[in-house]
Design a protein around this motif. Structure first.
Motif, PDB file in Angstrom:
ATOM      1  N   ARG A  57       0.906  -1.167  -0.100  1.00  0.00           N
ATOM      2  CA  ARG A  57      -0.042  -0.033   0.019  1.00  0.00           C
ATOM      3  C   ARG A  57       0.977   1.221  -0.163  1.00  0.00           C
ATOM      4  N   TYR A  58       1.895   1.318   0.642  1.00  0.00           N
ATOM      5  CA  TYR A  58       2.677   2.212   1.037  1.00  0.00           C
ATOM      6  C   TYR A  58       3.867   2.587  -0.008  1.00  0.00           C
ATOM      7  N   ALA A  59       4.398   1.573  -0.444  1.00  0.00           N
ATOM      8  CA  ALA A  59       5.774   1.840  -1.126  1.00  0.00           C
ATOM      9  C   ALA A  59       5.649   2.403  -2.596  1.00  0.00           C
ATOM     10  N   SER A  60       6.550   3.337  -2.783  1.00  0.00           N
ATOM     11  CA  SER A  60       6.523   4.174  -4.132  1.00  0.00           C
ATOM     12  C   SER A  60       7.305   3.450  -5.173  1.00  0.00           C
ATOM     13  N   LEU A  61       7.931   2.264  -4.836  1.00  0.00           N
ATOM     14  CA  LEU A  61       8.749   1.383  -5.517  1.00  0.00           C
ATOM     15  C   LEU A  61       8.023   0.339  -6.030  1.00  0.00           C
ATOM     16  N   PRO A  62       8.359  -0.594  -7.071  1.00  0.00           N
ATOM     17  CA  PRO A  62       7.645  -1.949  -7.229  1.00  0.00           C
ATOM     18  C   PRO A  62       8.007  -2.894  -6.102  1.00  0.00           C
ATOM     19  N   VAL A  63       7.105  -3.632  -5.596  1.00  0.00           N
ATOM     20  CA  VAL A  63       7.121  -4.433  -4.735  1.00  0.00           C
ATOM     21  C   VAL A  63       7.080  -5.831  -5.055  1.00  0.00           C
ATOM     22  N   LEU A  64       7.986  -6.789  -5.012  1.00  0.00           N
ATOM     23  CA  LEU A  64       7.970  -8.095  -5.190  1.00  0.00           C
ATOM     24  C   LEU A  64       7.625  -8.962  -3.834  1.00  0.00           C
ATOM     25  N   VAL A  65       6.371  -9.782  -3.777  1.00  0.00           N
ATOM     26  CA  VAL A  65       5.964 -10.664  -2.739  1.00  0.00           C
ATOM     27  C   VAL A  65       6.234 -12.197  -3.225  1.00  0.00           C
ATOM     28  N   ILE A  66       7.019 -12.569  -2.190  1.00  0.00           N
ATOM     29  CA  ILE A  66       7.364 -14.032  -2.317  1.00  0.00           C
ATOM     30  C   ILE A  66       6.835 -14.645  -1.090  1.00  0.00           C
ATOM     31  N   ILE A  88       2.864 -13.167 -11.092  1.00  0.00           N
ATOM     32  CA  ILE A  88       1.436 -12.124 -11.495  1.00  0.00           C
ATOM     33  C   ILE A  88       1.985 -10.670 -11.038  1.00  0.00           C
ATOM     34  N   SER A  89       1.478  -9.878 -12.135  1.00  0.00           N
ATOM     35  CA  SER A  89       1.744  -8.361 -11.961  1.00  0.00           C
ATOM     36  C   SER A  89       0.481  -7.731 -11.702  1.00  0.00           C
ATOM     37  N   VAL A  90       0.455  -6.710 -11.176  1.00  0.00           N
ATOM     38  CA  VAL A  90      -0.551  -6.019 -10.753  1.00  0.00           C
ATOM     39  C   VAL A  90      -0.441  -4.507 -10.635  1.00  0.00           C
ATOM     40  N   VAL A  91      -0.932  -3.312 -11.039  1.00  0.00           N
ATOM     41  CA  VAL A  91      -0.635  -2.109 -10.372  1.00  0.00           C
ATOM     42  C   VAL A  91      -1.746  -2.024  -9.453  1.00  0.00           C
ATOM     43  N   THR A  92      -1.409  -0.940  -8.438  1.00  0.00           N
ATOM     44  CA  THR A  92      -2.138  -0.444  -7.395  1.00  0.00           C
ATOM     45  C   THR A  92      -2.377   0.829  -7.323  1.00  0.00           C
ATOM     46  N   HIS A  93      -3.423   1.524  -6.752  1.00  0.00           N
ATOM     47  CA  HIS A  93      -3.651   2.761  -6.311  1.00  0.00           C
ATOM     48  C   HIS A  93      -2.967   3.152  -5.364  1.00  0.00           C
ATOM     49  N   GLY A  94      -2.839   2.267  -4.362  1.00  0.00           N
ATOM     50  CA  GLY A  94      -1.939   2.512  -2.728  1.00  0.00           C
ATOM     51  C   GLY A  94      -2.929   3.383  -2.191  1.00  0.00           C
ATOM     52  N   ARG A  95      -4.233   3.048  -2.139  1.00  0.00           N
ATOM     53  CA  ARG A  95      -5.438   3.932  -1.539  1.00  0.00           C
ATOM     54  C   ARG A  95      -5.079   3.608  -0.049  1.00  0.00           C
ATOM     55  N   LYS A  96      -5.349   4.699   0.778  1.00  0.00           N
ATOM     56  CA  LYS A  96      -5.143   4.832   2.149  1.00  0.00           C
ATOM     57  C   LYS A  96      -6.577   5.408   2.741  1.00  0.00           C
ATOM     58  N   GLY A  97      -6.567   5.206   4.059  1.00  0.00           N
ATOM     59  CA  GLY A  97      -7.754   5.708   4.715  1.00  0.00           C
ATOM     60  C   GLY A  97      -9.177   5.276   4.389  1.00  0.00           C
ATOM     61  N   LEU A  98     -10.104   6.227   4.383  1.00  0.00           N
ATOM     62  CA  LEU A  98     -11.391   5.866   3.883  1.00  0.00           C
ATOM     63  C   LEU A  98     -11.544   5.185   2.469  1.00  0.00           C
ATOM     64  N   SER A  99     -10.847   5.549   1.333  1.00  0.00           N
ATOM     65  CA  SER A  99     -10.805   5.139   0.113  1.00  0.00           C
ATOM     66  C   SER A  99     -10.445   3.641   0.177  1.00  0.00           C
ATOM     67  N   HIS A 100      -9.516   3.352   0.930  1.00  0.00           N
ATOM     68  CA  HIS A 100      -8.775   1.826   1.138  1.00  0.00           C
ATOM     69  C   HIS A 100      -9.925   1.116   1.805  1.00  0.00           C
ATOM     70  N   ILE A 117      -7.060  -4.860  -4.959  1.00  0.00           N
ATOM     71  CA  ILE A 117      -6.746  -6.258  -5.462  1.00  0.00           C
ATOM     72  C   ILE A 117      -5.262  -6.703  -5.081  1.00  0.00           C
ATOM     73  N   ALA A 118      -4.456  -5.679  -5.344  1.00  0.00           N
ATOM     74  CA  ALA A 118      -3.155  -6.217  -5.030  1.00  0.00           C
ATOM     75  C   ALA A 118      -2.911  -6.861  -3.674  1.00  0.00           C
ATOM     76  N   GLU A 119      -3.296  -6.172  -2.656  1.00  0.00           N
ATOM     77  CA  GLU A 119      -3.469  -6.726  -1.391  1.00  0.00           C
ATOM     78  C   GLU A 119      -3.894  -8.049  -1.191  1.00  0.00           C
ATOM     79  N   ASP A 120      -5.138  -8.104  -1.909  1.00  0.00           N
ATOM     80  CA  ASP A 120      -5.887  -9.474  -1.724  1.00  0.00           C
ATOM     81  C   ASP A 120      -5.012 -10.476  -2.322  1.00  0.00           C
TER      82      ASP A 120
END
Length: 157
Positions: free
Chosen positions: A10-19, A122-134, A140-143
């Motif tokens: 959610r907070y990273a401004s750089l690409p994040v690889l999750v393994i 799997i590659s996805v783009v994210t809005h990195g929404r925070k607060g109420l919008s999140h 989807i990226a977090e899910d």
């Protein structure tokens, strides 16, 4: 709210690889690139394509069509994809196969398609929404990071 991994995504401004588990082979040669074909995602899409070209990866562009939310016909999806890919940098539209699936959620569509094609990543783009919008829109990226056994790479829009 959420795990540490979700917060990094959610907070990273750089690409994040999750393994999530130990990898014996880190060969990302077959990658699903999930997109909603939105104009705002084009810069992140272009960055991801360049990265995947560097890896010499086969790219499966994926759009998930939902039955209850703005369902699109095949011709509408194809027109949306063509418009998106023409706006993307370079001749990328000739190098990519585009896939459309229907599923009950975007997350399930991405996971089911990725398993069906034997994807390595799997590659996805994210809005990195925070607060109420999140809270209201979710991520989807977090899910995916929570439910996928495959590695996930995320890029912020």
């Amino acid at each position: 709210m959420g795990s540490n991994t979700e917060k990094v995504v959610r907070y990273a401004s750089l690409p994040v690889l999750v393994i999530k588990s130990e990898m014996i082979n880190a060969d990302f040669s077959d990658v699903v690139v999930a997109t909603d074909f939105s104009e705002e995602s084009i810069p992140a899409f272009n960055s991801m394509i360049k990265f995947l070209d560097f890896l010499n990866a086969q790219k499966h562009i994926l759009y998930v069509n939902l039955p209850n939310e703005d369902f699109k016909t095949t011709s509408e999806m194809e027109a949306m994809a063509n418009n998106f890919l023409l706006k993307a940098e370079g001749d990328v539209h000739r190098l990519i196969n585009v896939n459309y699936v229907c599923d009950r959620s975007v997350e399930k569509g991405i996971l089911n398609f990725s398993n069906a094609v034997g994807a390595d990543l799997i590659s996805v783009v994210t809005h990195g929404r925070k607060g109420l919008s999140h809270i209201f829109a979710g991520s989807i990226a977090e899910d995916l990071t929570n439910h996928s056994t495959l590695p996930i790479i995320t890029l912020k829009i």
